[in-house]
Design a protein around this motif. Structure first.
Motif, PDB file in Angstrom:
ATOM      1  N   TRP A  69       0.874  -0.865  -0.069  1.00 47.13           N
ATOM      2  CA  TRP A  69      -0.057   0.060   0.261  1.00 47.13           C
ATOM      3  C   TRP A  69       0.699   1.823   0.003  1.00 47.13           C
ATOM      4  O   TRP A  69       0.033   2.047  -0.330  1.00 47.13           O
TER       5      TRP A  69
ATOM      6  N   SER B 135       1.577   2.939  -3.416  1.00 49.89           N
ATOM      7  CA  SER B 135       0.270   4.162  -3.701  1.00 49.89           C
ATOM      8  C   SER B 135      -0.402   4.432  -2.768  1.00 49.89           C
ATOM      9  O   SER B 135      -1.675   3.466  -3.177  1.00 49.89           O
ATOM     10  N   PRO B 136      -0.597   5.232  -1.517  1.00 46.61           N
ATOM     11  CA  PRO B 136      -1.354   5.096  -1.274  1.00 46.61           C
ATOM     12  C   PRO B 136      -2.575   5.688  -1.037  1.00 46.61           C
ATOM     13  O   PRO B 136      -3.599   6.079  -0.898  1.00 46.61           O
ATOM     14  N   ILE B 137      -2.469   6.737  -2.080  1.00 44.49           N
ATOM     15  CA  ILE B 137      -3.839   7.405  -2.165  1.00 44.49           C
ATOM     16  C   ILE B 137      -4.653   6.919  -3.547  1.00 44.49           C
ATOM     17  O   ILE B 137      -6.339   6.175  -2.731  1.00 44.49           O
ATOM     18  N   PHE B 138      -4.211   6.099  -4.435  1.00 51.54           N
ATOM     19  CA  PHE B 138      -4.790   5.205  -5.594  1.00 51.54           C
ATOM     20  C   PHE B 138      -4.909   3.696  -5.662  1.00 51.54           C
ATOM     21  O   PHE B 138      -5.621   3.682  -5.709  1.00 51.54           O
TER      22      PHE B 138
ATOM     23  N   GLY C  54      -6.114   1.893  -2.708  1.00 53.25           N
ATOM     24  CA  GLY C  54      -5.914   2.591  -2.234  1.00 53.25           C
ATOM     25  C   GLY C  54      -6.766   3.439  -0.775  1.00 53.25           C
ATOM     26  O   GLY C  54      -7.597   2.762  -1.226  1.00 53.25           O
ATOM     27  N   LEU C  55      -6.988   4.558  -1.010  1.00 55.44           N
ATOM     28  CA  LEU C  55      -7.760   5.665   0.681  1.00 55.44           C
ATOM     29  C   LEU C  55      -8.540   6.034  -0.873  1.00 55.44           C
ATOM     30  O   LEU C  55      -9.858   5.411   0.058  1.00 55.44           O
ATOM     31  N   ILE C  56      -8.833   6.356  -1.604  1.00 54.16           N
ATOM     32  CA  ILE C  56      -9.888   6.355  -2.653  1.00 54.16           C
ATOM     33  C   ILE C  56     -10.581   5.675  -2.290  1.00 54.16           C
ATOM     34  O   ILE C  56     -11.441   5.320  -2.594  1.00 54.16           O
TER      35      ILE C  56
END
Length: 440
Positions: free
Chosen positions: A320, A323-326, A359-361
């Motif tokens: 993760w 690429s934490p966002i997507f 990711g988060l989103i």
């Protein structure tokens, strides 16, 4: 105009409808067969049965034809259709665009989400039936009937394996051949319990929640509840037990809150006593000490199954972090820790796995979809259909809780269950059908 002339169009319409009935029965056969096959066929299908993929494509085709025969989409189901289509589009984006950006293998990504395509026939089912109550009741009866047969089979296997140890080899060979040696556990656990479990047992939990929705048939419901509970017990799955309990609490709380009244004390006490007695009797028959130790071991980090899931966490968090966002997209996996070489993307620790992939989103969108299902069902149908809303919420919570520690979302069994729950949700939020002629 004579009476004969006036009634001629009605007679012709009745004749056309009568001639269409055999075709409709044939078209509805495939969706019913597909659901039954996922209940009895395991993750990959029975060896002796037609291919699951043949049944799936036949289901899509038949429901498409039924939807086309019905005509335009009714406004009352538009909300449900858009929600399911949006969720499908979201998953396809994370299985194509995101992996492409990261240079991942698209074949692997699409392999992970192929089961999510079960939601395609769900779209056509909703359009073909206008989210009517009768088709949903029929679907529930099919699921309850199939799950009861499965539970009966599993209990019989457990009894034979427990009482006649000599039969265990025959049982393992026979089931291994029938189910093509796919993932299942038939045999003794380290504590000596003879366990009978495969992923289809999840249907028994859903059927148990759906039982109160069946009108009448009080004695039959009681017998089915006993059989389904026994099937869950011999599965020896702590995840299913805890998920059933969590779903049951959700059901009871919502049932009381939405109905606006507390059940009569005598009736409430009777239900609690009968339920407790049934659970106690089943646990005692299976081995009370073993069952209680098995249940409490779910909270012991030294347990092999628990520690294995915890061992996946640091690898998934490292993935993760890339690429934490997507996220890295569907199909991504930690090369340092591959649980299954045939499906390297499969991890039991679902929340962490989804975080690494979406990711988060993406994770926010994924879980928000299911939260929105429950919230809209309670808001739009809670007062109008309190029992069915509570049944739906309890079943959904139980299935989601089960998926937290098992990769249920990436196989046809888990996603077909989700699809059936989405169909029930669509019926709840669509409301009662309009009067004849009011909706065109």
């Amino acid at each position: 105009m004579t009476a004969e002339t006036a009634t001629a169009p009605a007679v012709r319409a009745h004749g056309a409808a009568t001639r269409a009935q055999p075709l409709r029965r044939v078209l509805w056969f495939f969706p019913a067969a597909f659901v039954v096959e996922t209940i009895l066929g395991g993750p990959a299908g029975l060896r002796a049965a037609p291919s699951r993929y043949i049944l799936f494509f036949a289901t899509v085709l038949s429901l498409t034809l039924l939807a086309l025969r019905r005509g335009r989409v009714r406004p009352r189901v538009l909300r449900a259709l858009l929600a399911v289509l949006g969720f499908l589009a979201f998953n396809l984006a994370w299985a194509t665009a995101i992996p492409t950006v990261h240079g991942e293998d698209l074949f692997t990504a699409l392999a992970e989400i192929r089961a999510i395509l079960v939601l395609v026939p769900v779209v056509f089912f909703i359009a073909a039936t206008d989210a009517g109550d009768a088709p949903v009741r029929t679907m529930q009866r099919i699921v309850i009937g199939g799950a009861t047969v499965l539970a009966t089979l599993q209990v019989v296997i457990w009894a034979a394996g427990t009482l006649a140890p000599a039969a265990q080899l025959v049982i393992r060979f026979g089931l291994g051949w029938l189910y093509r040696y796919q993932s299942m556990y038939i045999g003794h656990m380290p504590d000596g319990f003879y366990r009978v479990f495969w992923i289809c047992t999840l249907w028994e939990m859903v059927a148990l929640f759906w039982l109160p929705s069946l009108r009448g048939e009080v004695r039959a419901r009681g017998l089915r509840a006993l059989i389904l509970s026994a099937g869950l017990l011999v599965s020896y799955s702590r995840g299913l037990w805890l998920a059933t309990g969590l779903g049951g609490i959700t059901f009871l709380v919502l049932r009381t809150r939405l109905a606006g009244t507390i059940p009569a004390p005598a009736r409430l006490v009777r239900r609690v006593v009968v339920g407790a007695a049934g659970i106690t009797a089943l646990a005692a028959a299976a081995g009370w000490d073993q069952v209680s130790i098995r249940l409490t071991s779910a909270f012991n980090s030294q347990d092999v199954s628990v520690s294995e899931r915890l061992r996946q966490l640091p690898y998934l968090l490292d993935l993760w972090d890339k690429s934490p966002i997507f996220g890295n997209g569907y199909g991504a996996y930690a090369v340092q820790h591959v649980r299954d070489v045939h499906a390297p993307f499969s991890y039991e620790y679902t929340p962490a796995a989804l975080l690494a992939k979406l990711g988060l989103i993406g994770s926010l969108v994924f879980w928000s979809f299911f939260i929105a299902l429950m919230a809209t069902a309670v808001a739009l149908a809670g007062r109008r259909q309190p029992l069915d809303t509570a049944v739906f919420a309890g079943a959904l919570v139980a299935v989601l809780a089960s998926s937290l520690t098992n990769p249920l979302m990436i196989n046809f069994v888990g996603m077909t269950i989700i699809g059936c729950l989405v169909i029930q949700w669509a019926s709840l939020v669509a409301g009662p059908p309009p009067a004849r002629g009011a909706d065109g």
